[in-house]
Design a protein around this motif. Structure first.
Motif, mmCIF file in Angstrom:
data_model
loop_
_atom_site.group_PDB
_atom_site.id
_atom_site.type_symbol
_atom_site.label_atom_id
_atom_site.label_comp_id
_atom_site.label_asym_id
_atom_site.label_seq_id
_atom_site.Cartn_x
_atom_site.Cartn_y
_atom_site.Cartn_z
ATOM 1 N N UNK A 39 0.844 -1.215 0.000
ATOM 2 C CA UNK A 39 0.000 0.000 0.000
ATOM 3 C C UNK A 39 0.872 1.256 0.000
ATOM 4 N N UNK A 40 1.911 1.251 0.847
ATOM 5 C CA UNK A 40 2.777 2.439 0.950
ATOM 6 C C UNK A 40 3.422 2.739 -0.409
ATOM 7 N N UNK A 41 3.907 1.683 -1.071
ATOM 8 C CA UNK A 41 4.545 1.892 -2.388
ATOM 9 C C UNK A 41 3.503 2.375 -3.406
ATOM 10 N N UNK A 216 -2.451 2.055 -22.107
ATOM 11 C CA UNK A 216 -2.655 0.761 -21.481
ATOM 12 C C UNK A 216 -1.357 -0.040 -21.400
ATOM 13 N N UNK A 217 -0.604 0.009 -22.506
ATOM 14 C CA UNK A 217 0.649 -0.757 -22.588
ATOM 15 C C UNK A 217 1.737 -0.195 -21.681
ATOM 16 N N UNK A 218 1.908 1.140 -21.705
ATOM 17 C CA UNK A 218 3.064 1.761 -21.045
ATOM 18 C C UNK A 218 2.776 2.256 -19.638
ATOM 19 N N UNK A 219 1.571 2.722 -19.408
ATOM 20 C CA UNK A 219 1.150 3.241 -18.093
ATOM 21 C C UNK A 219 2.088 4.325 -17.539
ATOM 22 N N UNK A 345 -6.073 11.812 -14.078
ATOM 23 C CA UNK A 345 -6.184 10.954 -15.262
ATOM 24 C C UNK A 345 -4.844 10.344 -15.662
ATOM 25 N N UNK A 346 -3.776 10.806 -15.025
ATOM 26 C CA UNK A 346 -2.482 10.372 -15.537
ATOM 27 C C UNK A 346 -2.136 8.957 -15.039
ATOM 28 N N UNK A 347 -1.670 8.090 -15.944
ATOM 29 C CA UNK A 347 -1.499 6.675 -15.585
ATOM 30 C C UNK A 347 -0.310 6.420 -14.662
ATOM 31 N N UNK A 348 -0.310 5.283 -14.020
ATOM 32 C CA UNK A 348 0.830 4.854 -13.202
ATOM 33 C C UNK A 348 1.115 3.387 -13.466
ATOM 34 N N UNK A 349 2.417 3.055 -13.426
ATOM 35 C CA UNK A 349 2.781 1.647 -13.536
ATOM 36 C C UNK A 349 2.409 0.945 -12.234
ATOM 37 N N UNK A 350 2.022 -0.332 -12.307
ATOM 38 C CA UNK A 350 1.623 -1.024 -11.081
ATOM 39 C C UNK A 350 2.807 -1.262 -10.144
ATOM 40 N N UNK A 351 2.488 -1.459 -8.854
ATOM 41 C CA UNK A 351 3.514 -1.636 -7.821
ATOM 42 C C UNK A 351 4.519 -2.730 -8.204
ATOM 43 N N UNK A 352 4.020 -3.842 -8.718
ATOM 44 C CA UNK A 352 4.928 -4.962 -8.993
ATOM 45 C C UNK A 352 5.947 -4.662 -10.079
ATOM 46 N N UNK A 353 5.696 -3.636 -10.886
ATOM 47 C CA UNK A 353 6.715 -3.337 -11.903
ATOM 48 C C UNK A 353 7.762 -2.351 -11.394
#
Ligand SMILES: Cc1cc2nc3c(=O)[nH]c(=O)nc-3n(C[C@H](O)[C@H](O)[C@H](O)COP(=O)(O)O)c2cc1C
Length: 359
Positions: A39-41, A216-219, A345-353
């Motif tokens: 959660x913190x990350x 969607x691909x790059x986030x 609206x700006x995307x973010x890469x998921x925590x695991x990446x």
């Protein structure tokens, strides 16, 4: 009759497509049942970064330590050759780490590594269990950059005080003052200079995500929705523009016109300075920027970093001389009242990446 049905169907489809303001897949949500460290990350990744490059990586050691690394493959070598903005972005990430850790019941001690100690690891964060701080995590979720014109009304004095808190190295210049007008004019000229520079254009084009597929691909990167190109224009850009179109004359001209509207419509300017050009100072600037952006959002004050006068060296020297009395200018933002702050609206890469978890 059949033609009429077909026409109504087509119009409904067009309206639905056009009114869709955000690129799909903008943000992956927090996974259900995620542990505290995850959660913190997650909340830290919601921090702002230049061109939304998200130049961070972390190693998490149990619930005791988080190591923050610079992902230099995401550096903006043309507009940020010294990696100043990369470290400011890491500072924003660290500020969110701290606020999120506090809300979840962890005290954080940050040690920024000196040049001799540093490899790619920039900071070591030690965590200790304490009582939750009461900080509202939702304020990290709703913080955002806004690129539309703001109300030009003066920012109320008590609100300027809340934004600055006890920060003596940040100055606020109302848009109506000589300094405010000077910053607006210089920002527009610096933007114009940068947008005519081919290598800077190509670098921007590499971080532009026009289509829903790319988002969607790059986030990461600057999306059509992030540029606040909405409605029919947004539909056309999302579906028919390629990243190289960002380098075309028409797009560049539209950017200049948009910037003219931005600089002419705000309540004032925040100018963040630091005593020197060390990595520790840049990280501190990032922390202060992120905090101010969060406070502004809570006050219904729109916030847009506009850093071309810092990025374009010939402008920096002049602006430093005129308004940089409290230290070296590192970060500039336009602020102004909004009736409502729209959701981010700006995307973010998921925590695991971005994170590796060790027991
Ligand atoms: C160091 C730094 C410089 C930035 N410079 C600009 C800028 O000149 N113009 C702008 O519109 N946004 C600027 N931004 C905002 C980022 O583009 C924004 O944080 C990113 O796209 C993510 O969007 P969000 O803030 O809405 O989450 C900057 C952000 C940082 C951290």
């Amino acid at each position: 009759m059949m033609n009429m049905v077909r026409f109504v169907f087509m119009m409904t489809a067009i309206v639905a497509l056009v009114s869709c303001k955000t690129n799909i897949g903008a943000r992956s949500p927090l996974s259900i049942g995620a542990g505290d460290m995850h959660k913190i990350i997650y909340y830290a990744t919601l921090a702002g970064s230049s061109h939304n490059t998200q130049p961070w990586k972390v190693e998490v050691l149990g619930d005791r330590e988080i190591r923050v690394f610079a992902d230099t493959t995401r550096a903006l070598n043309v507009i940020d050759p010294k990696k100043r903005e990369l470290y400011i972005s890491l500072g924003a990430f660290i500020e969110n780490l701290d606020l999120a850790a506090g809300a979840l019941g962890y005290a954080m001690e940050v040690q920024v590594l000196s040049r001799s100690e540093r490899t790619a690891c920039v900071a070591v964060v030690a965590l200790e269990r304490v009582r939750p701080s009461g900080f509202d995590l939702h304020s990290l979720v709703v913080r955002r950059t806004l690129r539309i014109p703001f109300h030009a009304a003066d920012i109320r004095e008590e609100e300027v005080k809340r934004i600055l808190a006890d920060d003596r190295q940040t100055s606020f210049f109302a848009a109506s003052t000589a300094e405010g007008r000077f910053i607006a004019k210089q920002t527009l000229s610096a933007y114009r200079q940068q947008s005519m520079n081919r290598p800077a254009q190509s670098e921007f084009a590499r971080w532009v995500r026009f289509s829903d597929r790319d988002v969607h691909l790059r986030q990461d990167g600057i999306t059509t929705a992030g540029m606040q190109i909405n409605g029919i224009k947004g539909f056309v850009v999302r579906n028919f523009f390629k990243p190289v179109d960002a380098e075309k004359k028409q797009f560049v001209q539209a950017g200049i016109q948009k910037t003219e509207k931005q600089v002419g419509n705000c309540g004032g300017w925040l100018v963040l300075t630091s005593p020197d050009n060390s990595v520790a100072s840049w990280i501190d600037i990032g922390r202060r920027y992120e905090r101010m952006n969060i406070i502004c959002t809570s006050l219904h004050i729109g916030f847009q970093p506009m850093n071309q006068i810092v990025e374009e060296q010939n402008f920096l020297e002049n602006v430093q001389h005129e308004i940089g009395k409290s230290g070296k200018i590192q970060f500039v933002a336009r602020i102004g009242y909004m009736i409502e702050i729209p959701p981010p609206v700006s995307p973010r890469r998921p925590v695991d990446s971005v994170a590796v978890f060790y027991k």
